[in-house]
Design a protein around this motif. Structure first.
Motif, short mmCIF file in Angstrom:
data_model
loop_
_atom_site.label_atom_id
_atom_site.label_comp_id
_atom_site.label_asym_id
_atom_site.label_seq_id
_atom_site.Cartn_x
_atom_site.Cartn_y
_atom_site.Cartn_z
N PRO A 285 77.84 34.12 99.51
CA PRO A 285 77.21 35.41 99.89
C PRO A 285 76.24 35.90 98.83
N LEU A 286 75.17 36.55 99.32
CA LEU A 286 74.20 37.18 98.43
C LEU A 286 74.67 38.58 98.06
N THR A 287 73.97 39.23 97.13
CA THR A 287 74.26 40.62 96.82
C THR A 287 74.00 41.47 98.06
N PRO A 288 74.64 42.65 98.18
CA PRO A 288 74.51 43.45 99.41
C PRO A 288 73.06 43.72 99.80
N HIS A 289 72.75 43.46 101.05
CA HIS A 289 71.43 43.70 101.62
C HIS A 289 71.58 44.53 102.90
N VAL A 290 70.52 45.29 103.22
CA VAL A 290 70.46 45.99 104.50
C VAL A 290 70.05 44.99 105.57
N VAL A 291 70.76 45.00 106.68
CA VAL A 291 70.45 44.09 107.79
C VAL A 291 70.21 44.90 109.05
N VAL A 292 69.29 44.41 109.88
CA VAL A 292 68.97 45.07 111.15
C VAL A 292 68.97 44.02 112.25
N PRO A 293 69.27 44.40 113.49
CA PRO A 293 69.18 43.44 114.59
C PRO A 293 67.75 42.96 114.76
N ARG A 294 67.60 41.69 115.04
CA ARG A 294 66.26 41.13 115.21
C ARG A 294 65.52 41.81 116.36
N ALA A 295 66.24 42.20 117.42
CA ALA A 295 65.60 42.81 118.58
C ALA A 295 65.07 44.22 118.30
N SER A 296 65.48 44.80 117.15
CA SER A 296 65.02 46.16 116.83
C SER A 296 63.74 46.18 116.02
N VAL A 297 63.20 45.01 115.70
CA VAL A 297 61.98 44.93 114.90
C VAL A 297 60.79 44.76 115.84
N PHE A 298 59.80 45.66 115.70
CA PHE A 298 58.61 45.62 116.54
C PHE A 298 57.38 45.56 115.64
N ASP A 299 56.69 44.44 115.66
CA ASP A 299 55.43 44.29 114.90
C ASP A 299 55.61 44.63 113.43
N GLY A 300 56.70 44.14 112.84
CA GLY A 300 56.91 44.33 111.42
C GLY A 300 57.46 45.68 111.04
N GLY A 301 57.92 46.45 112.00
CA GLY A 301 58.48 47.76 111.70
C GLY A 301 59.65 48.08 112.60
N VAL A 302 60.37 49.14 112.28
CA VAL A 302 61.51 49.59 113.08
C VAL A 302 61.37 51.09 113.30
N TYR A 303 62.19 51.61 114.21
CA TYR A 303 62.21 53.04 114.50
C TYR A 303 63.54 53.61 114.06
N VAL A 304 63.48 54.72 113.33
CA VAL A 304 64.67 55.37 112.81
C VAL A 304 64.63 56.84 113.18
N LEU A 305 65.74 57.54 112.94
CA LEU A 305 65.81 58.98 113.16
C LEU A 305 65.82 59.69 111.81
N ASP A 306 65.03 60.76 111.71
CA ASP A 306 65.05 61.56 110.49
C ASP A 306 66.22 62.55 110.57
N PRO A 307 66.47 63.34 109.54
CA PRO A 307 67.61 64.28 109.57
C PRO A 307 67.55 65.26 110.74
N ASP A 308 66.36 65.48 111.34
CA ASP A 308 66.23 66.39 112.47
C ASP A 308 66.32 65.66 113.80
N SER A 309 66.79 64.41 113.78
CA SER A 309 66.93 63.59 114.99
C SER A 309 65.59 63.35 115.67
N ARG A 310 64.56 63.18 114.89
CA ARG A 310 63.24 62.88 115.44
C ARG A 310 62.86 61.44 115.11
N LEU A 311 62.10 60.88 116.03
CA LEU A 311 61.76 59.46 115.95
C LEU A 311 60.69 59.23 114.88
N ARG A 312 60.96 58.25 113.99
CA ARG A 312 60.00 57.89 112.95
C ARG A 312 59.90 56.36 112.89
N ARG A 313 58.73 55.88 112.53
CA ARG A 313 58.53 54.44 112.37
C ARG A 313 58.53 54.09 110.88
N ARG A 314 59.20 52.99 110.56
CA ARG A 314 59.23 52.50 109.18
C ARG A 314 58.72 51.06 109.16
#
Length: 456
Positions: free
Chosen positions: A366-395
């Motif tokens: 095993p490697l040191t801890p890394h953040v992992v995301v589902p492959r299907a959640s990646v769109f054109d090199g980015g993902v969509y997350v929710l900010d503290p106000d539950s609003r959609l943001r792209r990262r």
């Protein structure tokens, strides 16, 4: 013309109804209650999310290959002769245990050769014994001769001194000198005989060594008439019969070792790099397979499918082949399954035999801890997350590598962020989202990243 028939008057007749209508509308608006104004309502979207985990990612690669025995016994006859006896089970598919006799070749000619060489060895040994006895006798005689020589020499010196003083005749001096020279010659002859004896014994001993070597070879030839299995094995096709003559160097049959099965696993170069992500080779290391094994620390699992049932075997990493596979241009990792016949159940769990097409999973530490995301959640090199106000943001993210159904994130995300796993497109930046936590997806993602899903 009457006044009410005037054309101007006819044109102005529409004004009274219009004025009356305007007055009525004004009165209604004037005396009606004011309508309450409602603020516009914002619509939200229902989307599934997970909380991003940071896990110790286990780099894994899937490859395929065909099984082959780790050892193959190509039985070759080392001596020629007629086959006298075959093992009762000497046939394709049968098993032989280590040391078990597969066949026996007529050994009478080789036994006669042993007796002949033994006779020659006896003769040479007798010659060495004779020379040794002669050497010992000559040594004793030489001792006596040297003692006599010392006495004769002393007498010669005495007579010589007397002759020089005029007290001895010349004839007496010559007789003393003749006796001295004769005794010296006898001693010299014995010394020469002893030296010659030593050479003869060295020659005889060398001949004895050669004869002993011939005897050992003849005895080995007798042993070679018994063809024994060097290790536990399973026979391939056998074409031998009793009374059949075989020649030295003739291949008799082949048998597969049953202690281990090996697989050459084809791995794309890009995938193979994952397995070396955690390798730690010293800078001054000497290239060797053992050093590579110690640095990579790979483990492996071999899988086959029989009638819809998945069968697994734990395997060990053996080595990496010396070149890329010429057709597919892949790296060839060699893994081995020890004791492939262990735990077999007829009709349920067969042994791992030669020629089985397998799926092989190679795993690195095993490697040191890394953040992992589902492959299907990646769109054109980015993902969509929710900010503290539950609003959609792209990262925008940078990934270190992709594996199975997930992506290992190097930069752009941190653990604990709510990741949108539903397809949000068309995505509106800042749109309000009503989140639904997908715990099953999160658990599956962690299992895949840590390798727990593949272990089950």
């Amino acid at each position: 013309m009457r006044w009410y028939q005037s054309p101007l008057l006819k044109r102005l007749l529409f004004l009274p109804p219009v004025v009356i209508g305007v007055v009525v509308v004004w009165a209604l608006v004037r005396h009606s209650p004011h309508a309450a104004l409602k603020p516009p309502q914002e619509h939200s979207r229902d989307l599934r999310v997970i909380e991003l985990p940071a896990v110790e990612v286990a780099p894994r690669v899937i490859g395929y290959g065909t099984t082959r025995p780790a050892r193959v016994w190509r039985a070759v006859s080392e001596v020629g002769g007629r086959v006298l006896e075959l093992h009762p089970a000497l046939d394709a598919g049968e098993f032989l245990q280590a040391g078990e006799v597969a066949l026996r070749i007529d050994s009478r000619d080789y036994q006669l050769a042993v007796k002949q060489v033994q006779a020659e060895l006896t003769e040479v040994s007798a010659r060495i014994a004779e020379l040794t006895t002669q050497f010992e006798n000559d040594q004793r005689s030489l001792t006596i001769e040297k003692t006599s020589l010392a006495l004769v020499e002393a007498e010669f010196q005495r007579v010589k001194r007397l002759a020089e003083a005029g007290n001895a005749a010349d004839t007496e001096l010559r007789d003393a000198e003749r006796r001295y020279l004769s005794q010296k010659q006898s001693a010299q002859a014995l010394e020469n005989a002893i030296r010659l004896n030593q050479k003869k014994r060295e020659t005889a001993e060398a001949s004895r060594d050669v004869t002993e070597a011939r005897l050992a070879r003849a005895r080995r030839d007798v042993e070679k008439t018994w063809v024994r299995a060097p290790f536990a094995c399973r026979l391939q096709e056998v074409k031998l019969e009793v009374d059949q003559f075989v020649q030295a160097g003739q291949q008799l049959f082949e048998a597969d070792g049953i202690d281990a099965i090996q697989i050459d696993v084809q791995i794309p170069v890009a995938e193979a790099r994952k397995l070396a992500a955690n390798a730690n080779l010293p800078k001054d290391w000497t290239p060797s397979i053992a050093a590579a094994r110690d640095a990579l620390k790979l483990s492996a699992v071999v899988r086959t499918h029989v009638r819809g049932i998945e069968l697994n075997w734990n395997a060990r990493f053996v080595r990496i082949r010396e070149q890329l596979e010429p057709v597919t241009r892949t790296v060839q990792f060699v893994v081995a399954v020890d004791d492939p016949y262990k735990g077999i159940q007829p009709g349920v769990r067969p042994p791992l035999l030669r020629g089985v097409y397998c799926e092989v999973e190679l795993r690195a530490p095993p490697l040191t801890p890394h953040v992992v995301v589902p492959r299907a959640s990646v769109f054109d090199g980015g993902v969509y997350v929710l900010d503290p106000d539950s609003r959609l943001r792209r990262r925008e993210i940078e990934s270190s590598f992709e594996q199975s159904d997930f992506v290992c994130v190097e930069r752009g995300l941190e653990a604990g962020v709510q990741l949108v796993i539903s397809d949000p497109r068309p995505a509106i930046e800042g749109q309000l989202v009503r989140a639904h936590l997908a715990g099953d997806v999160q658990r599956q993602l962690i299992a895949q990243a840590t390798g727990a899903a593949a272990t089950k």
